[in-house]
Every structure is written in structure tokens, then in C-alpha cells.
Design a protein around this motif. Structure first.
Motif, PDB file in Angstrom:
ATOM      1  N   TRP A 142       0.990  -3.533  -7.437  1.00 46.35           N
ATOM      2  CA  TRP A 142       2.057  -2.579  -7.113  1.00 46.35           C
ATOM      3  C   TRP A 142       3.323  -2.866  -7.923  1.00 46.35           C
ATOM      4  CZ3 TRP A 142       5.743  -5.839  -5.315  1.00 46.35           C
ATOM      5  CH2 TRP A 142       5.301  -7.017  -4.689  1.00 46.35           C
ATOM      6  N   TRP A 143       3.483  -4.048  -8.441  1.00 48.45           N
ATOM      7  CA  TRP A 143       4.707  -4.425  -9.161  1.00 48.45           C
ATOM      8  C   TRP A 143       4.601  -4.145 -10.657  1.00 48.45           C
ATOM      9  CZ3 TRP A 143       3.122  -8.207 -12.579  1.00 48.45           C
ATOM     10  CH2 TRP A 143       1.916  -8.858 -12.247  1.00 48.45           C
ATOM     11  N   LYS A 160      -4.834  -1.376  -2.852  1.00 50.16           N
ATOM     12  CA  LYS A 160      -4.336  -0.475  -1.818  1.00 50.16           C
ATOM     13  C   LYS A 160      -4.147   0.950  -2.333  1.00 50.16           C
ATOM     14  CE  LYS A 160      -3.881  -3.859   1.146  1.00 50.16           C
ATOM     15  NZ  LYS A 160      -4.398  -4.941   0.304  1.00 50.16           N
ATOM     16  N   ARG A 161      -4.106   1.908  -1.421  1.00 49.46           N
ATOM     17  CA  ARG A 161      -3.901   3.301  -1.808  1.00 49.46           C
ATOM     18  C   ARG A 161      -2.629   3.476  -2.625  1.00 49.46           C
ATOM     19  NH1 ARG A 161      -7.158   7.463  -2.423  1.00 49.46           N
ATOM     20  NH2 ARG A 161      -5.539   8.924  -1.823  1.00 49.46           N
ATOM     21  N   ARG A 162      -1.565   2.812  -2.243  1.00 49.95           N
ATOM     22  CA  ARG A 162      -0.320   2.917  -3.015  1.00 49.95           C
ATOM     23  C   ARG A 162      -0.555   2.498  -4.466  1.00 49.95           C
ATOM     24  NH1 ARG A 162       5.291   2.929  -1.822  1.00 49.95           N
ATOM     25  NH2 ARG A 162       6.583   1.743  -3.259  1.00 49.95           N
ATOM     26  N   GLU A 163      -1.348   1.474  -4.647  1.00 46.69           N
ATOM     27  CA  GLU A 163      -1.638   0.980  -5.997  1.00 46.69           C
ATOM     28  C   GLU A 163      -2.537   1.955  -6.760  1.00 46.69           C
ATOM     29  OE1 GLU A 163      -1.300  -3.778  -5.380  1.00 46.69           O
ATOM     30  OE2 GLU A 163      -3.057  -2.841  -4.482  1.00 46.69           O
ATOM     31  N   GLY A 189      -2.508   5.053  -6.401  1.00 48.42           N
ATOM     32  CA  GLY A 189      -1.597   6.128  -6.798  1.00 48.42           C
ATOM     33  C   GLY A 189      -0.766   5.782  -8.015  1.00 48.42           C
ATOM     34  N   MET A 190      -0.635   4.506  -8.317  1.00 51.32           N
ATOM     35  CA  MET A 190       0.166   4.048  -9.457  1.00 51.32           C
ATOM     36  C   MET A 190      -0.685   3.758 -10.694  1.00 51.32           C
ATOM     37  SD  MET A 190       2.372   1.164  -7.380  1.00 51.32           S
ATOM     38  CE  MET A 190       3.899   1.533  -6.493  1.00 51.32           C
ATOM     39  N   GLU A 213      -8.690 -12.165   4.545  1.00 43.67           N
ATOM     40  CA  GLU A 213      -7.760 -11.113   4.135  1.00 43.67           C
ATOM     41  C   GLU A 213      -8.360 -10.165   3.105  1.00 43.67           C
ATOM     42  OE1 GLU A 213      -7.465 -14.346   3.714  1.00 43.67           O
ATOM     43  OE2 GLU A 213      -6.261 -14.918   1.969  1.00 43.67           O
ATOM     44  N   GLN A 215      -4.201   7.936   5.054  1.00 44.99           N
ATOM     45  CA  GLN A 215      -5.236   6.929   4.909  1.00 44.99           C
ATOM     46  C   GLN A 215      -4.618   5.542   4.967  1.00 44.99           C
ATOM     47  OE1 GLN A 215      -8.142   7.299   1.929  1.00 44.99           O
ATOM     48  NE2 GLN A 215      -8.205   9.520   1.960  1.00 44.99           N
ATOM     49  N   GLU A 216      -5.493   4.587   4.889  1.00 43.18           N
ATOM     50  CA  GLU A 216      -5.016   3.209   4.833  1.00 43.18           C
ATOM     51  C   GLU A 216      -4.082   3.080   3.643  1.00 43.18           C
ATOM     52  OE1 GLU A 216      -5.322  -1.177   4.181  1.00 43.18           O
ATOM     53  OE2 GLU A 216      -5.865   0.369   2.764  1.00 43.18           O
ATOM     54  N   VAL A 217      -2.928   2.505   3.854  1.00 50.48           N
ATOM     55  CA  VAL A 217      -1.969   2.388   2.750  1.00 50.48           C
ATOM     56  C   VAL A 217      -1.851   0.946   2.298  1.00 50.48           C
ATOM     57  CG1 VAL A 217      -0.648   4.407   3.331  1.00 50.48           C
ATOM     58  CG2 VAL A 217      -0.063   2.242   4.386  1.00 50.48           C
TER      59      VAL A 217
END
Lengths: 451, 451
Positions: free
Chosen positions: A278-279, A326-329, A331-332, A351, A449-451
Motif C-alpha cells: 500500500w505504501w 488487500k483490496r485497497r492494494e 486497487g492501487m 495472520e 468487501q474485505e478491505v
């Protein structure tokens, strides 16, 4: 990248594309012996030190309990429930069974099978916690013990495994280079360096050039893995630790980048594992702009060693072992670069996605184009670590995860439209290089969805 | 937040909204005396130390030149071209003239007017470089010298200025508390703490609770400002420094957050200045998910002190002095929180928007809703630092920056549609809390602009 991916996608959108099994390779698994068994892999002269190390185990457990990384109730339940299956951390037949059930046909293997209370930790702190402040001699001895055992493990079904050797590069240079040659000859496939150099020389220093040169020559990717952090600063505040734990293993990336390592060693591959991705978009945006600005030569000077844009080095030299992406990732991904994202199941850590990988992949990838999914779930990691996709094909067919498994085709097996919702994001890509004025686009009507 | 902003926007979309001048307040300006003049603000007993400090100035210059922060050619040209105007760093009439020309009617004043070669640095390293490894006595003495001078500056047009006092909180607690009371009585409006505690106690420690309690009681926002970093680790690689220089001043935010400071001091305000705001969305996503996950009480434990979500504390207790806010950051504002973004011109530093603020604001904000722009350019910072907007109104009318100045109305003065393109992003907001599955949405057809 965008154009290429699109073309590739169109070329593949035929029936075979819809039904061909995925070759899923985890960029991040863990294996390790129950610690006491590493004794046999240590030179006799280190046995006394090893016995001392074992006797200090209670104090180590207390330290991770105090920080909150270990929860006693959770740990008790974890080991009781999973006693049998956790043997897959070191027993190869059980391991293959678990990987198969999880849909995974290849794996990049890091140390420390047990993340709950370090029952399989490498001697002398040389596992995931590998850092610059180890005793140089014992640190290397512990690393070697694990490297020897891991090479044995990888000799079973070698097409499925790439073992990551532990190399404390802050130790004496000759010893380091010798161990890198040895692990290559012994069949291991990558080099994990300490995420933190601690009181040793930072990684921009030319003292490490022989290490980078040798890893380039031997085609050994260099990686860090999350774990080490500035623990002494956190007191008992677990939140601080977790918030920062992705930053410390990422940090060597920009130390290598700005000191010209990727310029001097253009075929070197460097990856950051289990620290998210994500970063990455922010980093590339920030550093590309810095370099582009410096070419205007205003207030700042000192980028003579840097010939390409940071994002160009990143695409050529770097990759992310993105583990439980993750979904956010997702999306990126057009900013990060699809080919730079290597998914992983973090098996057998709690995890990670194991043993729920297929359910989680369905949630995460059901609306992602199949060709892109193939890259992130296997082709990218195969390229970095040199897996032979043809050799893995029989495993992929046996395990049988297909686009249908991930919900990427309609119920009748026909193609779904998986591109329209992402078209704008794909076109924008890295907006600072494509003439667009801001970040990633998404379909705002996508289901929760799961984020 | 989303709903509120929309309602507010509709209510204001009348003619007055289109023509009312902006009250632009910079959350980040700099003022400081030419260093030699601070002598008069130091107690006599520190004069000998001050003379030694001045004699070491060449060595300091060499250090910043070696790192590449100072470029000799640029510096020579900068001082020659701007000799007169740079006096606005300490002369109040010139200062007001420059601020007016730049469209700015209020300012939050940090130290070190000269960022090119530190000609106005605070004695003993207590300026922007304020950090935990200063000599406790001299550090506080240097800070006091600046605080005394700054209070004098702020007594001219006090409605326009909030002076940020330098408070080395790692020094003796009694001295620290005494100086905080003194600067409050002397009219200063905020407390800058060292971005890095260095070899002193980290900020999660309860030893600092009296500091937070007093700042809460006296309604003094606590801030960090970029500048300090792990410089010893960078060699002469400026890129590493710049890449990390936003992380170190942000770090105290999560130390306070996870150690419960915002729970114990619910009215404390904490801000990070000139470190961008592009990282905030990721931080809130990451930390909210961590806390939500911990409530499921799996592997991790230890969040007993934390009652709200990190994003809830952030909205209540935190703010960002976002300085030269970038288009990418504007695109992220519904995740960051519009009311948490305080724009700044970084006057008179060359990396800021001054003296091109109006041109840059036009590029950055021309398609942003007017009500939101008012928040980010002035209302948010007024709320944090207690500016009296009514008292600033005459200045705003005189300076006369309106939505037309920023290109937010049509050529005939009628309203532009400034909401449609952002509607999806506004609705999604913090996607992990609103049931959407990924990040910020944008209009992919927006024209290319400065990123």
C-alpha cells in the motif's frame, strides 16, 4: 506497462484462458525446525553457546508477551488445535498436503515456521529477527544451521520450492561472500539480509557492493522480511510496533535506490516481504517527483549517481512479496505495477491466508482481470525467483484452482466483464507520469468487501 | 463528515459564496532573526557558549553542503536576488507586505526564516532541528531566546499571527512546564516539540503526561515540523534524507495515539507540519483495521487504553499542517478528512508556494468545491490555532482573493459545477468504514495538472 497488460489480456481472453488452472506460488511461506533440533546443524564448537541460548528461551517469550505480540490464551489454543498440522513447518509430506489444500503449488520459504511463540526460531536470533546487532560469529553460525537444514528441505520437490538463505551481511565480508556461494551451490534461491543494520554500516555504503555484485552474478534475489523494528522504543504498546513494522524492512529499498546500487548492479533484484504494498504508490510518486525536480536543479543537488527515475529502477530491480494482498492494494496495482506484486499466503502463520486461501482469493480477486491475477498470484514471483512454470504445470492441474474457483467467470462458464470497472485506473496508471492529475480510480459502485 | 460537508456546500452555493473573499491562513511560515542578533535575547551567562556556537558555523554549513541540502550556486543566487525581500523573515512591515501580495492574511510561525543556509538559525540547534539530543540547558536557553523574540513579533497585528514556541520537552520537566506557562502568558499560540526524542524517553512514556495536560489546559496545540531525521545514516545521499524526512516528524503521532494520550487528554490537539498529508489515508486505514482486528481478539492483545478508532482520534485530536498541498493529496481529502488539512505557503522558504501562491492555488484548487477550499485554506487552521475569523475579515477583503481568483467560477461570474467529479470520492470517504472496497475515486478525464 498498461498497454502491454491490456494487449496480453485481450490475447488471452479465449476459452483456454477461462479454464487454465492458476499456477499459484506463494512469495512468503515459513519453515523451520523445532529450535532444539537445530543443534545437529551447528558446528560442535557452538554447542555450548546453543545450550545457553536455549536456556534463555523463557526470557524471550516474556519479552514478546510483554509487547503483546504473544497472547497466552491464543497461543495455548493455537497449539492445541493445530498440533498435527503445525508439523508441516518442518515435515515435507505434511507440508505438501497443506499447500495443495490451500491451492498453492510453489513457495518461497522464509524461516520461523512458528510466529506465535517462536518454537521454531533459528539459533542465536538469526531468523526473521536477523539484524545488524547479532554477535557476528554466532549470528552467522545460526544462519548457517538454518541454511543447511533448509537446503535439505528444498531438495524434495525442488521445482516447488525456493529456499531463502539467511545472510547477516553486516558480519565479516569474506565470511558473508563465502556463505552466499555455499548456499547457491547447495540449491537455495535467495538471500535474506537483516532488515535493520542497527549499529552497523547503513546499506548505502560501498562496503556492501561485493555482496550486491555476487548476488547479481549468482542470480540470487536479495530480500528483507518484516519482523525487526525499533522495539526498544515501544514500551508495551503493540500498536506502535505494528504501525512501524512495515517501514523498517522497506527502508533498505530507498537506501539502495538513492545510493545508486540499482544503477551499478542493473540485474540485481531486491524485494520487501510481508510489509504490504500500500505504501509503494506514494513512494514512487514522492521519489519520482524528487528526482524530476532535482533535474531542474533548484535548491538541491547530489543525484549524480541516479540515471533513471525511481519508478524505473523499481520496475526493473524491485518487487514486493505482498503476502495477504488487500483490496485497497489491488486497487492501487496500476501505480505499484502489476508485475511487481507477488502475492503470498504466509503459511503457516495465523495472520496469513492459510488455510483459507481460496476463500480469501475469491473475495479479493473475483473482479480482477484473469491475466493480471495470473501475474500477481504466480508469474511475477516465478520471474523473480526463477520458478519453472512448465515444471509446475502438473501440480497446478492436480490442485486445480481456476478462474471459476475465484469467481471470475459466469455460472455458465462464460467470460465476465472484468476490465470496464478498472479501465480508468489502468489508463491513468502512475498519474504523475501519464499527465493525469491525481491517484487511482475505482468503481464507486463496487460491492463492499474485505478491505 | 461527508454528509455535513455536502449540506454545508449546498447552503453556501449562493452569490455571496461565489464572491466572498477567502480568509487564507498559512499553517506554516517561518520567521527568525539573523543568528548573531539572538545574542541580545540570551541570558548573559550563555554568551560565551553562544560565541562558541557562532564560531562553529562554518562546520555546520559544510555538513549541510555535504549532504546536498545546500547547493552553493543556488545559495549565492538566492541571497543576491532576494536580499531585500528576505528581510521579511524578521522585519514585520516587509513581512506583512509579502504576505499580502501572496494572498495570505494569517500565519502560524515556525522558526528558521532561512532554509537555504541557516543564516537565521536559533542558537544551539534549537530551531527546526530541535531534537532530544540537545544539551538540555543550552537547548532550552536557545529556544527561550527565539520564543522571546517571536512573542515581540507576534504583538504586531496579533490577529494575523500565531507564534509557535520551541519547547524541548525532553529537558527537565519543571523547566519545560515553566516555559510553556511563560510563552502562553507572552502571547504565543502553540508548542513545537522535538520531532525526534533521540536518546531520550520516547513519547509514549507517561513522563510526558504533565506536558500534554498543560498544553490541553492552556489550549496550546502541540506540533512537530519536518527537518530532523536520522542524518547520520545517510552519508551524502540527499535522496535518502528527503524520502524519510516526512516520516520522522509524523512518528510521534502514532506514539501518542497508541499509548492513549488522546484518550487521556481528549481536548489536546496534535499536528504534523510540512510533512505532507499523502500518508494519512494509508495510516488511518492500516491502524483502524488493526484496532478493529484486535477487537476480534485473535493473536494480538494490548489495546486496552484505546477506546475509539484511530481515525476517530485523528478527527478529534489531530491535524496536518500540509503546507504546499499537492493535487494527489487534494484527491485524497475525503480519506484524510477535509477539516484535518491545513494548507500553508512555507513562506519564505524556496520549496514553498511563496511568492507564487495564487498561481499555485489556482492550479491546485480550481476544480475543488468552494466550501471545501475555505476549510483547507483557512477555516481548519483557524479552528486549531484559535484565529478570530471576524478580526481577519478586513484583511481578507483588502487582499481580495476570491473563488474567481482561483478559477472556481465561470468567466461571467456564475457558479461552476465543482461537485460532480468528486461525488463518488465524497460518498466513499474512508472506504474501510463505509462499506466500499477500495480507495479514493477520481474523474479520470480531469486535465493534467501539477501533481
Amino acid at each position: 506497462m498498461t498497454e502491454q497488460t491490456t494487449t496480453e489480456h485481450i490475447a488471452r481472453s479465449d476459452t483456454a484462458e477461462l479454464t487454465t488452472p492458476y499456477t499459484i506460488i506463494s512469495s512468503d511461506t515459513h519453515a523451520g525446525l523445532p529450535t532444539e533440533l537445530y543443534r545437529d546443524y551447528l558446528a560442535t564448537k557452538h554447542h555450548a553457546a546453543f545450550d545457553r541460548f536455549m536456556s534463555e528461551r523463557e526470557a524471550q517469550l516474556k519479552a514478546i508477551t510483554d509487547l503483546g505480540v504473544r497472547n497466552e490464551d491464543f497461543a495455548a489454543n493455537w497449539f492445541e488445535t493445530n498440533e498435527e498440522v503445525l508439523r508441516s513447518g518442518w515435515e515435507v509430506d505434511r507440508r505438501d498436503l497443506e499447500l495443495d489444500k490451500d491451492g498453492v503449488v510453489g513457495e518461497v520459504i522464509f524461516p520461523d515456521a512458528d510466529a506465535v511463540e517462536s518454537r521454531t526460531c533459528v539459533p542465536f536470533g538469526a531468523g526473521l529477527g536477523l539484524s545488524g546487532d547479532l554477535d557476528p560469529e554466532l549470528g552467522l553460525a545460526g544462519a548457517q544451521a538454518h541454511n543447511r537444514w533448509l537446503a535439505e528441505l528444498c531438495k524434495t520437490s525442488p521445482e516447488r520450492r525456493r529456499g531463502v538463505a539467511l545472510i547477516p551481511i553486516t558480519a565479516a565480508l569474506d565470511d558473508v561472500l563465502k556463505e552466499i556461494r555455499r548456499i547457491k551451490a547447495d540449491g537455495l534461491g535467495a538471500v535474506m539480509i537483516p532488515a535493520m543494520w542497527m549499529n552497523q554500516t547503513p546499506y548505502h555504503d560501498r562496503r556492501y557492493d561485493p555482496v550486491w555484485a555476487l548476488c547479481e552474478e549468482l542470480e540470487l534475489p536479495v530480500v528483507t522480511h518484516s519482523g525487526p523494528a525499533d522495539r526498544e522504543a515501544y514500551g508495551n504498546h503493540l500498536g506502535i510496533y505494528v504501525t512501524e513494522v512495515t517501514w523498517w524492512p522497506s527502508r533498505p529499498l530507498w537506501f539502495l535506490l538513492w545510493s545508486g546500487v540499482f544503477e551499478r548492479f542493473p540485474r540485481l533484484r531486491f524485494g520487501v516481504t510481508e510489509a504490504g504494498c500500500w505504501w509503494v504508490g506514494n513512494l514512487l510518486w514522492f521519489t519520482d517527483r524528487l528526482l524530476l525536480g532535482s533535474r531542474g536543479a533548484a535548491k538541491l543537488a547530489g543525484f549524480e549517481e541516479i540515471k533513471l527515475l525511481p519508478s524505473e529502477y523499481f520496475d526493473r530491480n524491485c518487487f514486493i512479496g505482498a503476502s495477504n494482498t488487500k483490496r485497497r492494494e489491488i486497487g492501487m496495482r496500476y501505480e505499484i505495477g502489476i508485475g511487481n506484486i507477488c502475492w503470498g499466503n504466509d503459511f503457516p502463520h495465523p495472520e496469513g491466508t492459510w488455510p483459507e486461501t481460496l476463500n480469501i482469493l475469491r473475495k479479493t480477486f473475483s473482479d480482477v482481470p484473469i491475466a493480471e491475477t495470473r501475474v500477481m498470484l504466480g508469474e511475477a514471483v516465478a520471474d523473480v525467483y526463477g520458478f519453472d512454470l512448465a515444471a509446475l504445470k502438473p501440480h497446478a492441474e492436480r490442485v486445480g484452482v481456476t478462474p471459476a474457483t475465484l469467481g471470475q467467470v459466469n455460472a455458465d462458464g462464460s467470460a465476465k466483464d472484468l476490465t470496464t470497472k478498472w479501465a480508468a485506473a489502468a489508463e491513468i496508471g502512475r498519474h504523475w507520469l501519464t499527465g493525469h492529475d491525481t491517484g487511482a480510480a475505482i468503481n464507486p459502485n463496487a460491492p463492499a468487501q474485505e478491505v
